[in-house]
Write a protein that holds these residues in place. Sequence first.
Motif, PDB file in Angstrom:
ATOM      1  N   GLU A 657      38.304  52.667  37.681  1.00 58.77           N
ATOM      2  CA  GLU A 657      39.127  52.220  37.918  1.00 58.77           C
ATOM      3  C   GLU A 657      38.903  50.889  37.699  1.00 58.77           C
ATOM      4  O   GLU A 657      39.434  50.218  37.393  1.00 58.77           O
ATOM      5  CB  GLU A 657      38.909  51.911  39.483  1.00 58.77           C
ATOM      6  CG  GLU A 657      39.287  51.476  40.469  1.00 58.77           C
ATOM      7  CD  GLU A 657      41.454  52.004  39.984  1.00 58.77           C
ATOM      8  OE1 GLU A 657      40.915  53.460  40.107  1.00 58.77           O
ATOM      9  OE2 GLU A 657      41.735  51.295  40.804  1.00 58.77           O
ATOM     10  N   CYS A 658      37.381  50.107  37.482  1.00 58.44           N
ATOM     11  CA  CYS A 658      37.144  48.844  37.323  1.00 58.44           C
ATOM     12  C   CYS A 658      37.511  48.791  36.418  1.00 58.44           C
ATOM     13  O   CYS A 658      38.199  47.535  35.414  1.00 58.44           O
ATOM     14  CB  CYS A 658      35.675  48.612  37.882  1.00 58.44           C
ATOM     15  SG  CYS A 658      35.329  48.907  39.138  1.00 58.44           S
ATOM     16  N   ALA A 659      37.763  49.789  35.030  1.00 57.83           N
ATOM     17  CA  ALA A 659      37.628  49.264  33.336  1.00 57.83           C
ATOM     18  C   ALA A 659      39.363  49.075  33.126  1.00 57.83           C
ATOM     19  O   ALA A 659      39.863  48.934  32.136  1.00 57.83           O
ATOM     20  CB  ALA A 659      37.959  50.757  32.635  1.00 57.83           C
ATOM     21  N   LYS A 660      40.085  49.114  34.250  1.00 53.08           N
ATOM     22  CA  LYS A 660      41.204  48.638  34.165  1.00 53.08           C
ATOM     23  C   LYS A 660      41.232  47.369  34.036  1.00 53.08           C
ATOM     24  O   LYS A 660      43.011  46.204  33.289  1.00 53.08           O
ATOM     25  CB  LYS A 660      42.417  48.969  35.358  1.00 53.08           C
ATOM     26  CG  LYS A 660      42.525  50.745  34.926  1.00 53.08           C
ATOM     27  CD  LYS A 660      43.131  50.894  36.482  1.00 53.08           C
ATOM     28  CE  LYS A 660      43.198  52.538  37.174  1.00 53.08           C
ATOM     29  NZ  LYS A 660      44.146  53.196  37.968  1.00 53.08           N
ATOM     30  N   VAL A 661      40.798  46.836  34.720  1.00 50.56           N
ATOM     31  CA  VAL A 661      41.340  45.201  34.729  1.00 50.56           C
ATOM     32  C   VAL A 661      41.310  44.447  33.084  1.00 50.56           C
ATOM     33  O   VAL A 661      40.742  44.524  32.158  1.00 50.56           O
ATOM     34  CB  VAL A 661      39.647  44.277  35.175  1.00 50.56           C
ATOM     35  CG1 VAL A 661      38.498  44.486  34.581  1.00 50.56           C
ATOM     36  CG2 VAL A 661      39.631  43.500  35.818  1.00 50.56           C
ATOM     37  N   ASN A 662      41.683  43.480  32.735  1.00 47.00           N
ATOM     38  CA  ASN A 662      41.605  42.577  31.330  1.00 47.00           C
ATOM     39  C   ASN A 662      40.954  42.023  30.814  1.00 47.00           C
ATOM     40  O   ASN A 662      40.246  41.142  31.845  1.00 47.00           O
ATOM     41  CB  ASN A 662      43.157  42.016  31.960  1.00 47.00           C
ATOM     42  CG  ASN A 662      43.319  40.944  30.318  1.00 47.00           C
ATOM     43  OD1 ASN A 662      42.716  40.727  29.341  1.00 47.00           O
ATOM     44  ND2 ASN A 662      44.339  39.659  30.719  1.00 47.00           N
ATOM     45  N   PRO A 663      40.210  41.896  29.725  1.00 47.52           N
ATOM     46  CA  PRO A 663      38.875  41.435  29.206  1.00 47.52           C
ATOM     47  C   PRO A 663      38.760  40.704  28.992  1.00 47.52           C
ATOM     48  O   PRO A 663      38.303  39.531  29.298  1.00 47.52           O
ATOM     49  CB  PRO A 663      38.748  42.441  27.758  1.00 47.52           C
ATOM     50  CG  PRO A 663      40.224  42.867  27.870  1.00 47.52           C
ATOM     51  CD  PRO A 663      40.748  42.893  29.052  1.00 47.52           C
ATOM     52  N   ALA A 664      40.638  39.602  29.031  1.00 47.23           N
ATOM     53  CA  ALA A 664      40.261  38.461  28.932  1.00 47.23           C
ATOM     54  C   ALA A 664      41.103  38.156  30.070  1.00 47.23           C
ATOM     55  O   ALA A 664      40.359  36.273  30.351  1.00 47.23           O
ATOM     56  CB  ALA A 664      41.134  37.647  27.821  1.00 47.23           C
ATOM     57  N   ASP A 665      40.349  37.826  31.535  1.00 48.46           N
ATOM     58  CA  ASP A 665      40.843  37.833  32.529  1.00 48.46           C
ATOM     59  C   ASP A 665      39.257  37.008  33.159  1.00 48.46           C
ATOM     60  O   ASP A 665      38.410  37.341  33.238  1.00 48.46           O
ATOM     61  CB  ASP A 665      41.773  38.938  33.472  1.00 48.46           C
ATOM     62  CG  ASP A 665      41.632  38.074  34.879  1.00 48.46           C
ATOM     63  OD1 ASP A 665      41.992  36.694  35.283  1.00 48.46           O
ATOM     64  OD2 ASP A 665      42.529  38.728  35.257  1.00 48.46           O
ATOM     65  N   HIS A 666      39.497  35.829  33.194  1.00 45.10           N
ATOM     66  CA  HIS A 666      37.671  35.070  33.846  1.00 45.10           C
ATOM     67  C   HIS A 666      38.862  34.769  35.512  1.00 45.10           C
ATOM     68  O   HIS A 666      37.258  33.616  35.586  1.00 45.10           O
ATOM     69  CB  HIS A 666      37.183  34.266  33.377  1.00 45.10           C
ATOM     70  CG  HIS A 666      37.042  34.981  32.370  1.00 45.10           C
ATOM     71  ND1 HIS A 666      37.893  35.525  30.997  1.00 45.10           N
ATOM     72  CD2 HIS A 666      35.385  35.090  31.855  1.00 45.10           C
ATOM     73  CE1 HIS A 666      36.283  35.970  30.155  1.00 45.10           C
ATOM     74  NE2 HIS A 666      35.283  35.663  30.833  1.00 45.10           N
ATOM     75  N   SER A 667      39.125  35.780  36.599  1.00 48.14           N
ATOM     76  CA  SER A 667      39.407  34.698  37.990  1.00 48.14           C
ATOM     77  C   SER A 667      38.014  35.860  38.216  1.00 48.14           C
ATOM     78  O   SER A 667      37.795  36.492  37.463  1.00 48.14           O
ATOM     79  CB  SER A 667      40.838  35.544  37.971  1.00 48.14           C
ATOM     80  OG  SER A 667      40.751  37.028  37.718  1.00 48.14           O
ATOM     81  N   GLY A 668      38.244  35.762  39.234  1.00 44.71           N
ATOM     82  CA  GLY A 668      36.760  35.708  40.305  1.00 44.71           C
ATOM     83  C   GLY A 668      37.369  37.625  40.746  1.00 44.71           C
ATOM     84  O   GLY A 668      36.161  37.834  40.367  1.00 44.71           O
TER      85      GLY A 668
END
Length: 862
Positions: A657-668
């Motif tokens: 589930e968490c692996a879906k996040v964009n690796p270049a996104d550094h938002s909180g």
Amino acid sequence: MADAVTAPRQPVHLADYRAPAFAVDQVELEFDLHPQATQVRARLHMHRRSAGQLHLDGRKLKLLEIRLDGEELGDNSYHVDEAGLTIYEVPDRFTLETLVEICPAENTELSGLYMSGSGFFTQCEPEGFRKITFFPDRPDVMARYRVRMTADAQKYPVLLSNGNKLAEGTENARNWAEWEDPHPKPSYLFALVAADLVAVRDEFVTMSGRRVELGIWVERGDETRCGHAMESLKTAMRWDEDTFGLEYDLDVFNIAAVADFNAGAMENKGLNIFNTAYVLASPETATDTDFQNVERVIAHEYFHNWTGDRVTCRDWFQLSLKEGLTVFRDQEFMADQFSAAVKRIADVRLLRATQFRDDAGPLAHPVRPASYLEINNFYTTTIYEKGAEVVRMYRTLMGREAFRRGMDNYIRDNDNSAATVEDFFAAMQAAVPEHNIWQILRWYDQAGTPEITFEETYNPTNRSFMLTLRQHTNPTPGQESKLPFLMPVTVGLLDENGNEMLEETLVFHQAEQNFVFSHIDKPPVASLFRNFSAPVKLKGQSRERLAFLAAKDTDLFNRWDALQQYASAALLEAVAAHQAGRIFQLDAGLQDAIAATLRQAPRDQAFTAEALILPSESLLADDMAVVDPDAIHAVREAARATLGAALRDRFNSMYWECAKVNPADHSGPAMAARALKNAALAYLCAAGDVPRAWEQFNQGANMTDTLAALTQLADKPGEKREAALAAFYDEWKDTPLVLDKWFSVQARANAPDTLARVRALTQHEAFDLRNPNRVRALIGAFSTNQAKFHDASGDGYRLLADMVLRLDETNPQVAARLIAALGPWRRFAPARQALMRTELERILARGKLSPNTYEMASKALA
Ligand code: B3K
Ligand code: ZN
């Protein structure tokens, strides 16, 4: 070479403080910069404030010329020794001119003027300025500075100092520049940079509409990694205006990054100098934690502009006046950028891991120490983080609005001057004249962590609930008995379903005190010290109560803390069983609590990631009468493996589930998702799913994920570990900050051969004792690897002591800090005690030792 002494120098005592006999109104400095022989001409315009001879601090300075009001001084009118320069007679107002020669290329202490990378840099706090020129090098002497410097135009094209640039030019292949700082400042805030750097520029318009030029100066090629630092700077500048009404007060704000630096960064007026580790960040090279650290340290140094620079410290005993307050300010800043509860959890984790440890051992000292041999040894978590807790207690006791009024008082009443802890107190007390808070001052002078016990009585007849609190603080060196502290106790009362009945902040200031709550309809469950309202150890909570609070508390911090305390109790019980030769069994309640935490993951990923981390091995050690590092390690590892296996499906689905996040996104939210994913990865690997880490490592999505995977692989000897470490090294061997991670990951590894590998890494071609980041990455990290550092052979201790002795010859500040790891020796069984003591004694037996290392080793043994 560093200074070395055979006998300890005399301690400095707070009680001996005397106001300076001379003031410096104006300083003019001229630097003729050459690596081997730099000449520094200083003109000090001074006046007398009281009777006495003129003494100026100075160390390792070759005096070439000396003039008083233009007249050359005869040999018998002054005296120079290793501490400085004394002039027997001076008029009430005069100009003293000296010319000295120093050697930046041989300055390995990294204090004063030294060389690193492409140029010259300074670090003057606390006592580095005296290695540059003769001066009353103490923070209560504040002067205006004008600086001229010349340097080889090709090699050192960029010339920076504090304040505004007045003029610049080139003559005979040498560049020159003149800088002036309009604000009076102590010498420790002086800074100079002459190097081949490039700038990333931006600007900031202050709340009153002034334009400020911003510059971040880095080595060529690093410009692409400055964006985050610049954004953080602007966010911090705006935040200080919005939160404290504090506006920047110069037209320029420069930051210069340097690879060799003893500390994190330095708040020199208008020219902050930063360890590259706290400036450079890109997704390929920096982890999410690095990104947050850059933001935090940029903010911290910027905030010092008011709490440190405009209002400085009278003497170094007051160090926490600027550091504790500025840490508090950066904590609040970070809490506003991300999740306040998660930030609080991280801060308390750090406090417990290092400050509580120091406070319980021979190196314990108060937030305002009474004496020191070497002030550099006092840049500790007690001065910084416990100091911040004291400021936070003021605010909890006073409330936000009154605290802000107190801050306004403090800045207004002490602007452009050197203040004390009492000045801060007076400003705060004036904001709440109706309450007497004087007793809070005890936190500055008494060391030790108070232990709190409690009793509860519910009276159904008159529907009242009575809470009895008791406080006790163990003796610390030089302080046998303690007086009670004043502390805010934020209490929540919950009903049996976890509904909140009330929340209140109590003022607890006696050894024992009763607090009665009325109109309480049923027996409540009390949640005490919510949000960690005071830096204490709360004892005596039952497992049932902790389990209840871990599941139900409405205060997020206390919910996390209850789970931590529950886990500690369960794991320590398992440690006792392990010692008795029984097989490991996971406490069912702990498994339930972790499972429940996982269920609520979607609601708050950042919090869940924190809550899943079991108490560290060293935290568990703090609660054992006699520390058994092997048993603690075995049990904690078994618990992680058992939990990973028992909850495998949930960890798995959470991972994907968490692996879906964009690796270049550094938002909180993106960072929170990654933290949770990597917490899951750690459990899955503990339960044997190492291929998952291998896969994640090879994806190389960003440094956070790569490093999390490498951390897991480094624990398991075998082909994959070697392949991953080799690949990482190949890719990053020319990127120092990333190579540091390669060293630390091996030093922290949980593998049977860690000790041997660390020993071998000290011989690696990329290991460099002159670079403090590298030393911390390998030796510092290793000393926090509890199970390996405390290896029963004593080899871990020996390795540390070897490094201390070698480093002491070049950089005593960094050497001395490493000794803290040997401080808790009395907490171990006799065999380890003896091994640790032997190493401390071996360090002390060295004939020539710096005062830094001497002080730490002798105090650790005392
Ligand atoms: N004030 C500096 C610390 C300098 C350390 C000297 N050993 C960084 C900071 O706390 O902001
Ligand atoms: Zn600071």
